[in-house]
Design an enzyme around this catalytic site. Structure first.
Site, mmCIF file in Angstrom:
data_model
loop_
_atom_site.group_PDB
_atom_site.id
_atom_site.type_symbol
_atom_site.label_atom_id
_atom_site.label_comp_id
_atom_site.label_asym_id
_atom_site.label_seq_id
_atom_site.Cartn_x
_atom_site.Cartn_y
_atom_site.Cartn_z
ATOM 1 N N HIS A 27 8.388 -0.536 -5.534
ATOM 2 C CA HIS A 27 7.177 -0.260 -5.806
ATOM 3 C C HIS A 27 6.980 -0.254 -6.921
ATOM 4 C CE1 HIS A 27 4.098 3.053 -4.745
ATOM 5 N NE2 HIS A 27 3.520 2.312 -5.430
ATOM 6 N N ALA B 295 0.900 -0.806 -0.360
ATOM 7 C CA ALA B 295 -0.020 0.303 -0.102
ATOM 8 C C ALA B 295 0.973 1.291 -0.086
ATOM 9 C CB ALA B 295 -1.465 0.335 1.082
ATOM 10 N N ARG B 296 1.303 1.669 1.832
ATOM 11 C CA ARG B 296 2.138 3.165 1.131
ATOM 12 C C ARG B 296 2.982 2.292 2.419
ATOM 13 N NH1 ARG B 296 0.801 4.095 -3.002
ATOM 14 N NH2 ARG B 296 0.002 5.934 -3.576
ATOM 15 N N GLU C 72 11.122 6.965 -0.647
ATOM 16 C CA GLU C 72 10.868 5.978 -2.062
ATOM 17 C C GLU C 72 12.079 7.133 -2.946
ATOM 18 O OE1 GLU C 72 7.850 4.449 -3.267
ATOM 19 O OE2 GLU C 72 7.244 3.333 -1.732
HETATM 20 C C1 8YV Z 1 1.821 3.244 -8.843
HETATM 21 C C2 8YV Z 1 0.259 3.520 -6.429
HETATM 22 O O1 8YV Z 1 2.537 2.381 -8.944
HETATM 23 O O2 8YV Z 1 -2.283 3.638 -7.296
HETATM 24 C C3 8YV Z 1 -0.734 4.304 -6.737
HETATM 25 O O3 8YV Z 1 -1.704 4.699 -5.646
HETATM 26 O O4 8YV Z 1 0.817 3.502 -5.356
HETATM 27 C C4 8YV Z 1 0.944 2.674 -7.532
HETATM 28 O O5 8YV Z 1 0.343 2.011 -7.987
HETATM 29 C C5 8YV Z 1 1.534 4.835 -8.778
HETATM 30 O O6 8YV Z 1 1.235 5.719 -8.716
HETATM 31 C C6 8YV Z 1 2.157 4.633 -10.456
HETATM 32 O O7 8YV Z 1 2.405 6.315 -10.837
#
Ligand code: 8YV
Length: 317
Positions: free
Chosen positions: A282, A234-235, A264
């Site tokens: 990620h 997730a985060r 990151e």
């Molecule tokens: C992506 C993400 O890697 O959807 C999200 O919030 O963090 C990831 O799935 C990212 O947004 C790609 O730019």
């Protein structure tokens, strides 16, 4: 004249870039050396922004875009966008909801299997020629069985549900926590994260990080216990990272599978040195399939907003 769009992160799908270039004057921020000067020059004309879930956009940058009509997040997390500022200005902030669910859930299962079965450390053992040097079975410790484990899911949105469905197919008992029980789901709701951790062998983080910074701390890891694993797709900031490092070093938990980190691309050196930790960069949504579907949704959001229509996936308008 084509509308000007500010793109904060690269998009790796050529067909999406071709469509963007055909429709818009693309301003690729990430390619610029002097970003401040670039924004001073083009900011007054920017009508749309494309950003990543992790990158988002700061209030300060949005404030330099006076004719901004849309922020299209190429992802589902909107925790790095100042949604209040966007609402005040009536700017739609959109996400690619639903486009990446299956791949993110697949990554969770991949990490769950990898940490339980030591897939990466044994891969390194073979690659480094150590199997030949140490052919006795005892050279590699026995692994753990994922099938049948008690899996606790934190955040039962689209991704949480897709992880639950997959883990259930492995015969796992599924429990979850969220703001409230979701009546339509067959899985066991636990209101308190600490109790969920206590009753889980595998805790999987699938929650949005907007209001949940550091929810997995020393106390939660203690509750998960020495036989327990943590997986985070997730985060990074859902986890207190120093507490996690300490818990892994002291054997408070058995291992972790991590796709996301607090800062990151910086991953704490201690985590990089641990055999019981599987690391990704990620990458959970990084498939051709997800990224193509996500790019199409970004294109649709831009087209709607610039034509004066409310984009379907707007969170703020
Ligand atoms: C992506 C993400 O890697 O959807 C999200 O919030 O963090 C990831 O799935 C990212 O947004 C790609 O730019």
């Amino acid at each position: 004249m084509k509308p000007e769009i500010l793109q904060l992160n690269p998009i790796l799908v050529p067909s999406i870039n071709d469509k963007l270039d055909a429709l818009y004057t693309m301003r690729r921020y990430y390619e610029q050396d002097d970003k401040d000067a670039y924004i001073r020059e083009i900011g007054p004309r920017i009508r749309g922004v494309i950003t990543g879930g992790h990158t988002g956009i700061s209030r300060a940058l949005m404030a330099q875009l006076p004719v901004l009509q849309v922020v299209a997040v190429n992802g589902v997390g909107t925790d790095a966008v100042d949604l209040a500022h966007a609402r005040e200005r009536g700017i739609p902030v959109t996400g690619t909801f639903g486009a990446l669910t299956e791949d993110v859930a697949d990554m969770a299962l991949g990490l769950m299997l990898a940490v339980c079965r030591n897939l990466c450390s044994v891969d390194r053992f073979v690659r480094d020629g150590l199997w030949v040097q140490h052919p006795q079975p005892g050279a590699i410790p026995l692994a753990r069985r994922l099938s049948g484990m008690r899996v606790g899911i934190v955040g039962m949105g689209r991704v949480g549900r897709a992880v639950a469905t997959r883990a259930a197919a492995f015969g796992c008992a599924i429990a979850y926590t969220d703001l409230a029980a979701i009546d339509s789901l067959p899985w066991h709701f636990v209101g308190e994260l600490r109790r969920l951790a206590e009753g889980s062998d595998m805790l999987v983080l699938c929650a949005a990080a907007d209001k949940a910074e550091g929810i997995v701390d020393a106390q939660i890891l203690q509750a998960l216990g020495s036989g327990g694993f943590l997986v985070n797709i997730a985060r990074g900031r859902l986890v207190n990272e120093p507490d996690l490092v300490q818990a892994l070093q002291a054997g408070v938990i058995a291992g972790a599978g991590l796709d996301v980190f607090v800062d990151e691309p910086h991953v704490p050196a201690a985590l990089r040195g641990m055999e019981q930790v599987v690391l990704q960069a990620h990458r959970a949504s990084a498939t051709i399939e997800s990224r193509t579907a996500m790019g199409e949704m970004v294109l649709a959001s831009l087209a709607d907003a610039l034509a004066g229509r409310r984009p379907e996936n707007s969170l703020t308008t």
